[in-house]
Design a protein around this motif. Structure first.
Motif, PDB file in Angstrom:
ATOM      1  N   GLY A   1       0.826  -1.208   0.000  1.00  0.00           N
ATOM      2  CA  GLY A   1       0.000   0.000   0.000  1.00  0.00           C
ATOM      3  C   GLY A   1       0.854   1.250   0.000  1.00  0.00           C
ATOM      4  O   GLY A   1       0.685   2.154  -0.840  1.00  0.00           O
ATOM      5  N   ALA A   2       1.800   1.331   0.948  1.00  0.00           N
ATOM      6  CA  ALA A   2       2.645   2.521   1.065  1.00  0.00           C
ATOM      7  C   ALA A   2       3.543   2.668  -0.157  1.00  0.00           C
ATOM      8  O   ALA A   2       3.717   3.763  -0.702  1.00  0.00           O
ATOM      9  CB  ALA A   2       3.482   2.419   2.345  1.00  0.00           C
ATOM     10  N   LEU A   3       4.107   1.546  -0.614  1.00  0.00           N
ATOM     11  CA  LEU A   3       5.031   1.581  -1.757  1.00  0.00           C
ATOM     12  C   LEU A   3       4.330   2.095  -3.015  1.00  0.00           C
ATOM     13  O   LEU A   3       4.860   2.952  -3.741  1.00  0.00           O
ATOM     14  CB  LEU A   3       5.589   0.171  -2.008  1.00  0.00           C
ATOM     15  CG  LEU A   3       6.510   0.008  -3.218  1.00  0.00           C
ATOM     16  CD1 LEU A   3       7.808   0.796  -3.034  1.00  0.00           C
ATOM     17  CD2 LEU A   3       6.817  -1.472  -3.480  1.00  0.00           C
ATOM     18  N   ILE A   4       3.137   1.582  -3.276  1.00  0.00           N
ATOM     19  CA  ILE A   4       2.432   1.977  -4.505  1.00  0.00           C
ATOM     20  C   ILE A   4       1.891   3.401  -4.375  1.00  0.00           C
ATOM     21  O   ILE A   4       1.892   4.165  -5.340  1.00  0.00           O
ATOM     22  CB  ILE A   4       1.318   0.964  -4.846  1.00  0.00           C
ATOM     23  CG1 ILE A   4       1.923  -0.440  -5.034  1.00  0.00           C
ATOM     24  CG2 ILE A   4       0.579   1.379  -6.120  1.00  0.00           C
ATOM     25  CD1 ILE A   4       0.905  -1.564  -5.187  1.00  0.00           C
ATOM     26  N   ALA A   5       1.447   3.775  -3.169  1.00  0.00           N
ATOM     27  CA  ALA A   5       0.977   5.157  -2.962  1.00  0.00           C
ATOM     28  C   ALA A   5       2.088   6.147  -3.313  1.00  0.00           C
ATOM     29  O   ALA A   5       1.834   7.214  -3.873  1.00  0.00           O
ATOM     30  CB  ALA A   5       0.525   5.349  -1.519  1.00  0.00           C
ATOM     31  N   LEU A   6       3.340   5.784  -3.005  1.00  0.00           N
ATOM     32  CA  LEU A   6       4.478   6.657  -3.317  1.00  0.00           C
ATOM     33  C   LEU A   6       5.016   6.368  -4.724  1.00  0.00           C
ATOM     34  O   LEU A   6       6.037   6.922  -5.118  1.00  0.00           O
ATOM     35  CB  LEU A   6       5.581   6.446  -2.274  1.00  0.00           C
ATOM     36  CG  LEU A   6       5.254   7.043  -0.893  1.00  0.00           C
ATOM     37  CD1 LEU A   6       6.195   6.493   0.167  1.00  0.00           C
ATOM     38  CD2 LEU A   6       5.344   8.567  -0.946  1.00  0.00           C
ATOM     39  N   ARG A   7       4.350   5.511  -5.456  1.00  0.00           N
ATOM     40  CA  ARG A   7       4.724   5.126  -6.827  1.00  0.00           C
ATOM     41  C   ARG A   7       6.137   4.555  -6.905  1.00  0.00           C
ATOM     42  O   ARG A   7       6.830   4.707  -7.911  1.00  0.00           O
ATOM     43  CB  ARG A   7       4.515   6.290  -7.798  1.00  0.00           C
ATOM     44  CG  ARG A   7       3.056   6.781  -7.812  1.00  0.00           C
ATOM     45  CD  ARG A   7       2.829   7.887  -8.818  1.00  0.00           C
ATOM     46  NE  ARG A   7       2.829   7.414 -10.185  1.00  0.00           N
ATOM     47  CZ  ARG A   7       1.757   7.002 -10.855  1.00  0.00           C
ATOM     48  NH1 ARG A   7       0.567   7.017 -10.274  1.00  0.00           N
ATOM     49  NH2 ARG A   7       1.856   6.564 -12.091  1.00  0.00           N
ATOM     50  N   GLY A   8       6.534   3.879  -5.822  1.00  0.00           N
ATOM     51  CA  GLY A   8       7.749   3.073  -5.885  1.00  0.00           C
ATOM     52  C   GLY A   8       7.460   1.760  -6.594  1.00  0.00           C
ATOM     53  O   GLY A   8       8.350   0.950  -6.843  1.00  0.00           O
ATOM     54  N   SER A   9       6.210   1.543  -6.897  1.00  0.00           N
ATOM     55  CA  SER A   9       5.729   0.417  -7.700  1.00  0.00           C
ATOM     56  C   SER A   9       4.406   0.870  -8.287  1.00  0.00           C
ATOM     57  O   SER A   9       3.686   1.670  -7.681  1.00  0.00           O
ATOM     58  CB  SER A   9       5.523  -0.818  -6.815  1.00  0.00           C
ATOM     59  OG  SER A   9       4.809  -1.825  -7.520  1.00  0.00           O
ATOM     60  N   LEU A  10       4.100   0.380  -9.491  1.00  0.00           N
ATOM     61  CA  LEU A  10       2.774   0.688 -10.059  1.00  0.00           C
ATOM     62  C   LEU A  10       1.831  -0.481  -9.906  1.00  0.00           C
ATOM     63  O   LEU A  10       0.617  -0.329  -9.981  1.00  0.00           O
ATOM     64  CB  LEU A  10       2.901   1.039 -11.546  1.00  0.00           C
ATOM     65  CG  LEU A  10       3.712   2.293 -11.859  1.00  0.00           C
ATOM     66  CD1 LEU A  10       3.719   2.542 -13.358  1.00  0.00           C
ATOM     67  CD2 LEU A  10       3.160   3.513 -11.119  1.00  0.00           C
ATOM     68  N   LEU A  11       2.413  -1.655  -9.705  1.00  0.00           N
ATOM     69  CA  LEU A  11       1.592  -2.859  -9.667  1.00  0.00           C
ATOM     70  C   LEU A  11       2.229  -3.808  -8.656  1.00  0.00           C
ATOM     71  O   LEU A  11       3.410  -4.154  -8.788  1.00  0.00           O
ATOM     72  CB  LEU A  11       1.569  -3.489 -11.071  1.00  0.00           C
ATOM     73  CG  LEU A  11       0.538  -4.563 -11.377  1.00  0.00           C
ATOM     74  CD1 LEU A  11      -0.870  -4.123 -11.025  1.00  0.00           C
ATOM     75  CD2 LEU A  11       0.599  -4.933 -12.863  1.00  0.00           C
ATOM     76  N   GLY A  12       1.457  -4.160  -7.642  1.00  0.00           N
ATOM     77  CA  GLY A  12       1.955  -5.086  -6.643  1.00  0.00           C
ATOM     78  C   GLY A  12       0.950  -6.201  -6.457  1.00  0.00           C
ATOM     79  O   GLY A  12      -0.195  -6.097  -6.897  1.00  0.00           O
ATOM     80  N   VAL A  13       1.390  -7.269  -5.822  1.00  0.00           N
ATOM     81  CA  VAL A  13       0.459  -8.363  -5.547  1.00  0.00           C
ATOM     82  C   VAL A  13       0.403  -8.621  -4.049  1.00  0.00           C
ATOM     83  O   VAL A  13       1.441  -8.795  -3.400  1.00  0.00           O
ATOM     84  CB  VAL A  13       0.855  -9.658  -6.280  1.00  0.00           C
ATOM     85  CG1 VAL A  13      -0.182 -10.746  -6.038  1.00  0.00           C
ATOM     86  CG2 VAL A  13       1.001  -9.402  -7.779  1.00  0.00           C
ATOM     87  N   GLY A  14      -0.808  -8.618  -3.538  1.00  0.00           N
ATOM     88  CA  GLY A  14      -1.034  -8.925  -2.135  1.00  0.00           C
ATOM     89  C   GLY A  14      -1.839 -10.200  -1.993  1.00  0.00           C
ATOM     90  O   GLY A  14      -2.146 -10.876  -2.975  1.00  0.00           O
ATOM     91  N   THR A  15      -2.165 -10.525  -0.759  1.00  0.00           N
ATOM     92  CA  THR A  15      -3.081 -11.640  -0.497  1.00  0.00           C
ATOM     93  C   THR A  15      -4.148 -11.147   0.463  1.00  0.00           C
ATOM     94  O   THR A  15      -3.955 -10.159   1.181  1.00  0.00           O
ATOM     95  CB  THR A  15      -2.358 -12.848   0.124  1.00  0.00           C
ATOM     96  OG1 THR A  15      -1.829 -12.460   1.397  1.00  0.00           O
ATOM     97  CG2 THR A  15      -1.245 -13.354  -0.777  1.00  0.00           C
ATOM     98  N   ASP A  16      -5.281 -11.834   0.454  1.00  0.00           N
ATOM     99  CA  ASP A  16      -6.466 -11.331   1.145  1.00  0.00           C
ATOM    100  C   ASP A  16      -7.254 -12.513   1.681  1.00  0.00           C
ATOM    101  O   ASP A  16      -7.749 -13.333   0.904  1.00  0.00           O
ATOM    102  CB  ASP A  16      -7.291 -10.523   0.116  1.00  0.00           C
ATOM    103  CG  ASP A  16      -8.431  -9.724   0.722  1.00  0.00           C
ATOM    104  OD1 ASP A  16      -9.144 -10.284   1.584  1.00  0.00           O
ATOM    105  OD2 ASP A  16      -8.611  -8.554   0.334  1.00  0.00           O
ATOM    106  N   ILE A  17      -7.346 -12.618   3.003  1.00  0.00           N
ATOM    107  CA  ILE A  17      -8.174 -13.681   3.584  1.00  0.00           C
ATOM    108  C   ILE A  17      -9.367 -13.093   4.339  1.00  0.00           C
ATOM    109  O   ILE A  17     -10.302 -13.810   4.683  1.00  0.00           O
ATOM    110  CB  ILE A  17      -7.344 -14.630   4.481  1.00  0.00           C
ATOM    111  CG1 ILE A  17      -8.093 -15.944   4.752  1.00  0.00           C
ATOM    112  CG2 ILE A  17      -6.951 -13.943   5.779  1.00  0.00           C
ATOM    113  CD1 ILE A  17      -7.262 -17.015   5.401  1.00  0.00           C
ATOM    114  N   ALA A  18      -9.327 -11.788   4.588  1.00  0.00           N
ATOM    115  CA  ALA A  18     -10.484 -11.133   5.220  1.00  0.00           C
ATOM    116  C   ALA A  18     -10.559  -9.664   4.819  1.00  0.00           C
ATOM    117  O   ALA A  18     -11.492  -8.960   5.190  1.00  0.00           O
ATOM    118  CB  ALA A  18     -10.405 -11.240   6.742  1.00  0.00           C
ATOM    119  N   GLY A  19      -9.566  -9.227   4.036  1.00  0.00           N
ATOM    120  CA  GLY A  19      -9.534  -7.832   3.604  1.00  0.00           C
ATOM    121  C   GLY A  19      -8.116  -7.332   3.381  1.00  0.00           C
ATOM    122  O   GLY A  19      -7.897  -6.142   3.178  1.00  0.00           O
TER     123      GLY A  19
END
Lengths: 544, 544
Positions: free
Chosen positions: B217-235
């Protein structure tokens, strides 16, 4: 009113009487006449119940060809439906294959479809299965019919809602007209229960019709249906397909809607899941049904589906087929060995096919876990259902040993899951490393065996455990040259020897069908069907 | 060697030093300079580390547009990779968002891709993600890098095999260059742990960056990445997307390969499964990644995938959108209410859209079961991992109460499954009966909250429980007019009141992003993306 408190014998007697009353009097045959015959396959066309056109309709086509005739208005839906109701009635009187009979409603629906078509002659396109009679295993709910699954406690409790698949098939234009017999618990290789009794194998009545979808097996073998739907949690589509000389497709879990099927497991049981799929007289009919289902919005019918759509994949030009002759647990009997080798030899002779001998790693441990998955909480829930009406366990339940499976804990259950995940990785790697498109192997170590002797599912259950799609392709039948050989050939211990000894030679096993199984990648059902169609054209091409 | 026996503090100190050493000296900033700022979004382009072209590369495009530039050879893969490595280094120094840094290897691979392209100028087609830098949550294995997931006991144990998704992304041509921070246990709304410490929210450092994919979240908000992959089990994708003003897509289970992800659950745990998905600065970038993945043979990479292919579905011409303003458990805070209503108002003004107010049945009971699914065997396995190096629980673990979840039995577990199946039926019916294409609703009752106050996942977890895909669309940010109002507005009891009181007005919450969540049918990920793209064009169209 369900059967609580009443004795199972009186429930069964009433139920059988009601069932008998659903057969029009003019369709009754003198079944005693055929008491001494072991092969009943010709009776439907010789018994005089079906007229010439009805014999033609029910004998000369597979479902795909029949659909074309219906679409081309060669025969009305009503003609076709009546023909199959008649033939199913005959098949039932010969083999005891039906549980619920609703010919009247089916013929009414057929007339309705014909009327609708007449009234909109330039009208909308016909639905994909317009007018095609389809039979269902008893465990599918159909509104107004019982879903007793052969348990006395569930008799006289008609369904108020269709199973997702039944609803979908009706929307696709199919005609539902009967449901078919299965074993008490839906778990054995003999379709036998205390409500309806045993279904016979019309190829050889001394042998089991297989289970758990054995009613379908006998019905389709006698062409009382061209296309039926069974369910399979360890082999329940494939075993009766083998026993009855049919094509049978075990789809990946959830591809065919399984919602609202009565499977007798404790609600919420997870792990190895039952899956639904077609049984038919041709491989293309399996494709016909799978395509019609996978092209429809299955997810609107059923919250449990896996939404793998039909993609119109092209057949691969070169195929690599893994050959597994023997699973390392049960030694194939002489006719199984012969017909497997015959099929393998035919494939080896084809330029487009490369064969790769393979063995199946870790199957012993896997099979033990598969058995545990069949009853992770133990089997008390079965006993409780039996006790409601005092019904005893059927003999084949003893043979498979289901009632002695002990339950496990949540920790033990997750440990089983973890082992299964590891096995899944290993098998995917086996497929990928060998770059195979499918595996060719036996369906079981033996053909149909005498009543109540079917003991395990080691050749089929692996693919339920891994959730790989698998299809049965008939090869031929027991030959006079398939002599029994010495039990010393059974390499894997006393259980194997006991099974191996069952094959006593071609006399007792006359006309017993043989088959092979073709297995593809998980959820690649469409690709497997393409592969199976090609392999079938090689294995059975010359006969056709 | 893993960290067994050593104290977590010395492990963490060593690990942080190693991490720091992976940042080239000339990319270091004087982070103290920004200590007093709460909004850090502009620092990457003002700090002087990135040159003008690098600022342009990292600021002016989304991933889709950047890919076009790479494909058109406007910039080399190396130029792009260096620019994002630099910006990620800056983002990390500001927010502590990275766990593993492998810029060197990434730039080497970038050069290799450029070289290959030069050497086959008329050569083969570029791979779908050729040269695109993609960041991954720490829990994905990448060969040679730790997968500590913020636990001291897993430090210094580099992965020997890529997670299935990492392997697939590399085959698709992506550049992997860093992994991102997450909470101890991967279960809380604060990406904080004893190895790496806390990730800050670059919109407002007083507020949480969200969790569990907060580093992304923080990395992409600062555009240190444009596309990241997370995982989600409840949000865990959607909550940090909300907190950081991003698009975040929670795919249906298994559509994005999740095999080989370290998720800390007891092996073999089943029930509600974690799922992987993109976080990005545009909705079409979520589609870009999902399409690239769903068009590839995911099933060759991972024995756990669900093989739902990309179908090239057309966007529906008319959409029916269910509106759920309030989930009946947690009352939305004033800025969430305002931005939801704003979004709903915009949709209502569009001819192609019909809105239908809905409420979510049975969510109280469902949420209780969801919490039980998070730790069906209890939480001893977490304690055991902590104890290996003596590390304490992070404060946010207390807030969510995970460590007090009690385990259940196998029977209890199956009962949970049975309730879940019933709920799945009910919700499918809710969708079908109302003929809706998607639901629009809040992502949470509030925006990012102060550190260690994120208490639950009632707005997101339902869709994990049902396995429906869900996507976060940013709306705007807290406005000066978003005054705190009286706790009397919290309608659902003391827990709701406590959460509601957290919102104290726009001062403390300045610049906190707001968002909505759009939810589609299970496994209809592609259709949901189409819907979300259309809704986003209405909600955010005028700003673009």
């Amino acid at each position: 009113m369900t059967g609580y408190g009443k004795d199972y014998r009186s429930i069964a007697a009433d139920k059988q009487r009601q069932r008998q009353d659903k057969i029009p009097e003019q369709w009754l045959i003198d079944a005693q006449k055929y008491d001494k015959a072991t092969n009943l396959l010709q009776v439907p066309v010789t018994c005089g119940i079906l007229n010439e056109v009805e014999c033609q309709i029910t004998s000369d086509y597979d479902a795909t060809a029949l659909l074309e005739k219906i679409q081309g208005e060669v025969w009305s839906v009503e003609q076709v439906t009546v023909a199959f109701c008649k033939r199913a009635a005959v098949a039932h009187q010969l083999t005891n294959c039906l549980t619920e009979i609703f010919f009247y409603e089916a013929i009414e629906r057929a007339r309705q479809l014909d009327r609708e078509r007449r009234e909109s002659p330039n009208g909308k396109a016909l639905r994909p299965l317009h007018g095609l009679p389809i039979s269902l295993k008893d465990s599918f709910h159909i509104v107004g019919q019982d879903t007793s699954t052969g348990l006395a406690c569930f008799v006289n409790d008609p369904a108020e809602q269709n199973s997702a698949l039944a609803a979908l098939l009706l929307d696709l234009g199919a005609i539902l007209y009967c449901k078919t017999n299965l074993p008490q618990t839906i778990m054995t290789g003999d379709s036998d229960n205390n409500v309806f009794g045993r279904t016979l194998n019309p190829h050889n009545t001394n042998l089991t019709a297989g289970g758990s979808t054995g009613g379908e097996g006998a019905l389709i073998a006698l062409r009382g249906s061209l296309l039926g739907v069974g369910t399979d949690i360890a082999g329940s589509i494939r075993i009766p397909s083998l026993c009855n000389g049919l094509y049978g497709f075990r789809g990946s879990v959830g591809v065919v809607p399984h919602g609202g099927v009565r499977d007798l497991a404790v609600p919420g049981t997870d792990g190895v899941r039952s899956t639904a799929g077609p049984m038919a007289t041709s491989i293309r009919d399996c494709q016909l049904l799978m395509k019609a289902i996978m092209e429809s919005e299955t997810w609107r019918y059923d919250s449990t589906v896996v939404s793998v759509p039909w993609r119109g994949l092209r057949v691969r030009e070169k195929l690599r087929i893994g050959l597994v002759e023997d699973n390392g647990i049960d030694t194939p009997s002489p006719p199984i060995r012969r017909s497997f080798n015959e099929a393998a030899r035919l494939l080896q002779g084809i330029n487009e096919i490369e064969v790769i001998p393979l063995s199946l790693p870790g199957l012993g441990d896997i099979y033990q876990d598969l058995v545990r998955y069949m009853a992770p909480l133990g089997t008390e829930h079965y006993s409780e259902l039996f006790n409601r009406t005092g019904e005893p366990a059927i003999p084949s339940l003893d043979t498979i040993g289901l009632m002695s499976v002990e339950g496990t804990t949540l920790k033990g259950f997750f440990e089983m899951n973890a082992r299964r995940q590891e096995a899944a990785k290993k098998y995917l790697q086996l497929f990928c490393d060998n770059r195979i498109d499918a595996i060719l192997m036996p369906v079981a170590a033996h053909t149909a065996v005498p009543w109540d002797k079917w003991a395990n599912a080691t050749y089929t259950g692996l693919w339920n455990y891994l959730d790989y799609p698998a299809v049965v392709i008939p090869v031929d039948k027991v030959q006079d040259t398939d002599l029994a050989d010495d039990v010393v050939h059974a390499k894997y211990g006393p259980g194997d020897a006991e099974l191996y000894k069952l094959y006593t030679g071609p006399e007792l096993y006359s006309d017993a069908p043989t088959a092979v199984q073709v297995v593809g990648y998980r959820q690649m059902d469409e690709a497997l069907l393409n592969t199976a169609i090609f392999l079938d054209s090689i294995i059975n091409g010359q006969k056709q």
